[in-house]
Design an enzyme around this catalytic site. Structure first.
Site, PDB file in Angstrom:
ATOM      1  N   THR A  22       2.703   1.493   3.238  1.00  0.00           N
ATOM      2  CA  THR A  22       3.930   0.497   3.507  1.00  0.00           C
ATOM      3  C   THR A  22       4.905   0.914   2.666  1.00  0.00           C
ATOM      4  OG1 THR A  22       2.017  -1.288   4.022  1.00  0.00           O
ATOM      5  CG2 THR A  22       4.321  -1.979   3.331  1.00  0.00           C
TER       6      THR A  22
ATOM      7  N   LYS B 103      -5.412 -11.238  -4.590  1.00  0.00           N
ATOM      8  CA  LYS B 103      -4.785 -11.825  -3.226  1.00  0.00           C
ATOM      9  C   LYS B 103      -5.507 -11.122  -2.191  1.00  0.00           C
ATOM     10  CE  LYS B 103      -1.640  -9.956  -0.923  1.00  0.00           C
ATOM     11  NZ  LYS B 103      -0.240  -9.590  -0.239  1.00  0.00           N
TER      12      LYS B 103
ATOM     13  N   GLU C 214      -4.464 -16.038   1.502  1.00  0.00           N
ATOM     14  CA  GLU C 214      -3.320 -16.253   2.152  1.00  0.00           C
ATOM     15  C   GLU C 214      -3.689 -15.710   3.696  1.00  0.00           C
ATOM     16  OE1 GLU C 214       0.485 -13.087   3.005  1.00  0.00           O
ATOM     17  OE2 GLU C 214      -0.942 -12.619   1.173  1.00  0.00           O
TER      18      GLU C 214
ATOM     19  N   SER D 188       0.920  -1.170   0.139  1.00  0.00           N
ATOM     20  CA  SER D 188       0.163   0.014   0.051  1.00  0.00           C
ATOM     21  C   SER D 188       0.950   1.282   0.176  1.00  0.00           C
ATOM     22  CB  SER D 188      -0.989   0.205   1.434  1.00  0.00           C
ATOM     23  OG  SER D 188      -0.006   0.310   2.359  1.00  0.00           O
TER      24      SER D 188
ATOM     25  N   SER E 199       7.484 -14.810   2.350  1.00  0.00           N
ATOM     26  CA  SER E 199       8.539 -14.703   3.012  1.00  0.00           C
ATOM     27  C   SER E 199       8.440 -14.340   4.700  1.00  0.00           C
ATOM     28  CB  SER E 199       9.827 -13.637   2.299  1.00  0.00           C
ATOM     29  OG  SER E 199       9.134 -12.701   2.023  1.00  0.00           O
ATOM     30  N   GLY E 200       7.471 -13.410   4.865  1.00  0.00           N
ATOM     31  CA  GLY E 200       6.879 -13.272   6.258  1.00  0.00           C
ATOM     32  C   GLY E 200       7.943 -12.733   7.014  1.00  0.00           C
TER      33      GLY E 200
ATOM     34  N   GLY F  51       7.996 -10.883  -1.359  1.00  0.00           N
ATOM     35  CA  GLY F  51       7.993  -9.247  -1.666  1.00  0.00           C
ATOM     36  C   GLY F  51       9.227  -8.989  -1.077  1.00  0.00           C
ATOM     37  N   ARG F  52       9.572  -8.467   0.183  1.00  0.00           N
ATOM     38  CA  ARG F  52      10.694  -8.088   0.679  1.00  0.00           C
ATOM     39  C   ARG F  52      11.948  -8.848   0.350  1.00  0.00           C
ATOM     40  NH1 ARG F  52       9.165  -6.726   6.745  1.00  0.00           N
ATOM     41  NH2 ARG F  52       7.541  -7.956   6.158  1.00  0.00           N
TER      42      ARG F  52
ATOM     43  N   LYS G 150      -1.613 -19.030  -0.681  1.00  0.00           N
ATOM     44  CA  LYS G 150      -0.227 -18.299  -0.170  1.00  0.00           C
ATOM     45  C   LYS G 150      -0.116 -18.709   1.188  1.00  0.00           C
ATOM     46  CE  LYS G 150       2.305 -13.986  -0.283  1.00  0.00           C
ATOM     47  NZ  LYS G 150       2.691 -12.849  -1.089  1.00  0.00           N
TER      48      LYS G 150
ATOM     49  N   ARG H 200       9.183   1.912   3.396  1.00  0.00           N
ATOM     50  CA  ARG H 200      10.346   1.262   2.696  1.00  0.00           C
ATOM     51  C   ARG H 200      11.160   2.626   2.120  1.00  0.00           C
ATOM     52  NH1 ARG H 200       8.143  -4.151   1.124  1.00  0.00           N
ATOM     53  NH2 ARG H 200       7.261  -4.582   3.057  1.00  0.00           N
TER      54      ARG H 200
END
Length: 336
Positions: free
Chosen positions: A29, A136, A177, A26, A261-262, A291-292, A219, A33
Site C-alpha cells: 500500500t 487494530k 474496525e 502495508s 476517514s475512509g 490515515g490519508r 474504529k 502512495r
C-alpha cells in the site's frame, strides 16, 4: 494485564482533544502512495518517512497513539532511538496492525473476509514485548447488488471477536474496525442500514466471546453517501445519521469511538467529526483514527526533498492533528 489497566489505556487513546494517526500501510500500500509522488519504496525511505511523521514536534498535543505496521514497530530513528521510545517519550501510545488483509470470501463473489488469526497469539505476545499497547484489525464490508450477505458480516464479526479476545489475553487493547466502504452508488439510507446491521453483529460477537468492552475501542466508518451516489449528503446529515446509528447499536460501556476517514477529503473528515461533537451529550467520546486524511499533504511536501522539506512536512502533520483534535472537541473552524 488487568481489565483496569486495559481500560486505562483505552481511555488514554480517546483523551479529550486527541486521536490516533494511522501509519500502518502495508509495504504494497505504501508503495502505491510513494509511486504517486515519485519516491522509490525502499526500506530506508519507508523508515525515513515514518520518522518524519513520528518526530513531528508537539505531535502528542493532539495525537494519543499511532497504529504502526510490523516493519515500523521494529524500526528506529536515524540516530538509533526505537520509534516506540520516541512515541512513549512524547505521550503517544504505540499500536500495531495485526490482520493480514481482506481476501475473497469463498462462495460469495465480490465479498471479502479478513485473515490473520493463525499464529496471532504468538505474534501478539511478541508485539507486547516490543512495546505495543493496542492493536487494530480491519474488516471490509462492501455494499453492492445483493451485498453484503449475512454470511460476510457474520464471518468478519466473528473474526473481529476472536482477534479481540486474543488481544486482551496478551494485555493489548483491541481496536475493532468494521469498515463499510464508500465505494458504490448507494445512498446514505442504505449505508445507515448496513452499518447498523454490521455493528449489531459485531457487538453480539464480542459479547459471545467474553470481550471486556471497557478495554476495547471501536474504529468506525461514518454513515455517508456512496462515492458515486448522485445525491451527496450534507455535513449535518452525515453527522446526525452517524450519531443515530451509533446510539442504536453501540453499548455505552465502550470507552470511545474513533472514526476512519475512509476516502473522504481531509476537510470533509474533519467537518463531519466536528459536527458530531457539536450535537450535545453522547455516551462515548468521538475522535479520529485517520490515515490519508492526516498524511496526504505532508507526503507531497516531504517527497519533493527527502531532507530539506522535513520541517514544512511536519508543520502540515501538526496542523492536521490540531484541526482534528479541535474537531474531537467540537471546536474546529475551517480555515482557522
Amino acid at each position: 494485564m488487568s481489565i483496569d489497566q486495559l481500560a486505562e489505556i483505552a481511555q488514554a487513546m480517546v483523551a479529550p482533544g486527541k486521536g490516533i494517526i494511522a501509519i500502518d500501510e502495508s509495504t504494497a500500500t505504501i508503495k502505491k502512495r510513494f509511486d504517486g509522488v515519485g519516491i522509490e519504496c525502499t526500506e530506508e525511505n519507508r523508515r525515513a518517512y515514518r520518522e518524519m511523521l513520528l518526530t513531528t514536534p508537539k505531535l502528542g498535543d493532539y495525537i494519543s497513539g499511532a497504529i504502526l505496521y510490523d516493519e515500523t514497530l521494529r524500526q528506529s530513528t536515524k540516530a538509533g532511538v526505537p520509534f516506540t521510545k520516541v512515541m512513549m517519550d512524547n505521550g503517544i501510545l504505540p499500536g500495531i496492525k495485526v490482520d493480514l488483509g481482506a481476501k475473497p470470501l469463498a462462495g460469495f463473489p465480490g465479498e471479502l473476509v479478513t485473515e490473520g488469526l493463525d499464529g496471532l497469539r504468538d505474534r501478539l505476545k511478541e508485539y507486547a514485548k516490543l512495546g505495543a499497547k493496542f492493536a487494530k484489525w480491519r474488516a471490509v464490508i462492501t455494499i453492492g447488488e445483493d451485498a453484503p450477505s449475512g454470511t460476510c458480516i457474520e464471518a468478519n464479526c466473528h473474526a473481529l471477536a476472536r482477534y479481540a479476545a486474543l488481544c486482551q489475553e496478551a494485555g493489548i487493547v483491541p481496536m475493532v474496525e468494521p469498515e463499510v466502504l464508500m465505494d458504490g452508488e448507494h445512498d446514505i439510507d442504505t449505508c445507515y442500514e448496513i452499518t447498523e446491521v454490521t455493528l449489531r453483529s459485531l457487538f453480539g460477537a464480542l459479547y459471545e466471546h467474553n470481550i471486556m468492552l471497557e478495554g476495547t475501542i471501536l474504529k468506525a466508518s461514518m454513515v455517508v453517501s456512496g462515492k458515486d451516489c448522485p445525491e451527496q449528503a450534507s455535513v449535518e446529515e452525515v453527522a446526525e445519521m452517524t450519531l443515530r446509528c451509533l446510539k442504536s447499536a453501540v453499548p455505552a460501556t465502550l470507552p470511545g469511538i474513533v472514526f476512519l476517514s475512509g476516502g473522504q477529503s481531509d476537510d470533509d473528515a474533519t467537518a463531519h467529526l466536528d459536527a458530531m461533537n457539536r450535537m450535545g451529550a453522547k455516551p462515548w467520546p468521538l475522535s479520529f483514527s485517520y490515515g490519508r486524511a492526516m498524511q496526504s499533504a505532508a507526503l507531497k511536501l516531504w517527497s519533493k526533498d527527502l531532507t530539506g522539506n522535513i520541517a514544512a512536512a511536519q508543520q502540515t502533520v501538526y496542523a492536521r492533528a490540531k484541526a482534528n483534535g479541535l474537531a474531537a472537541l467540537g471546536k474546529w473552524t475551517k480555515g482557522a
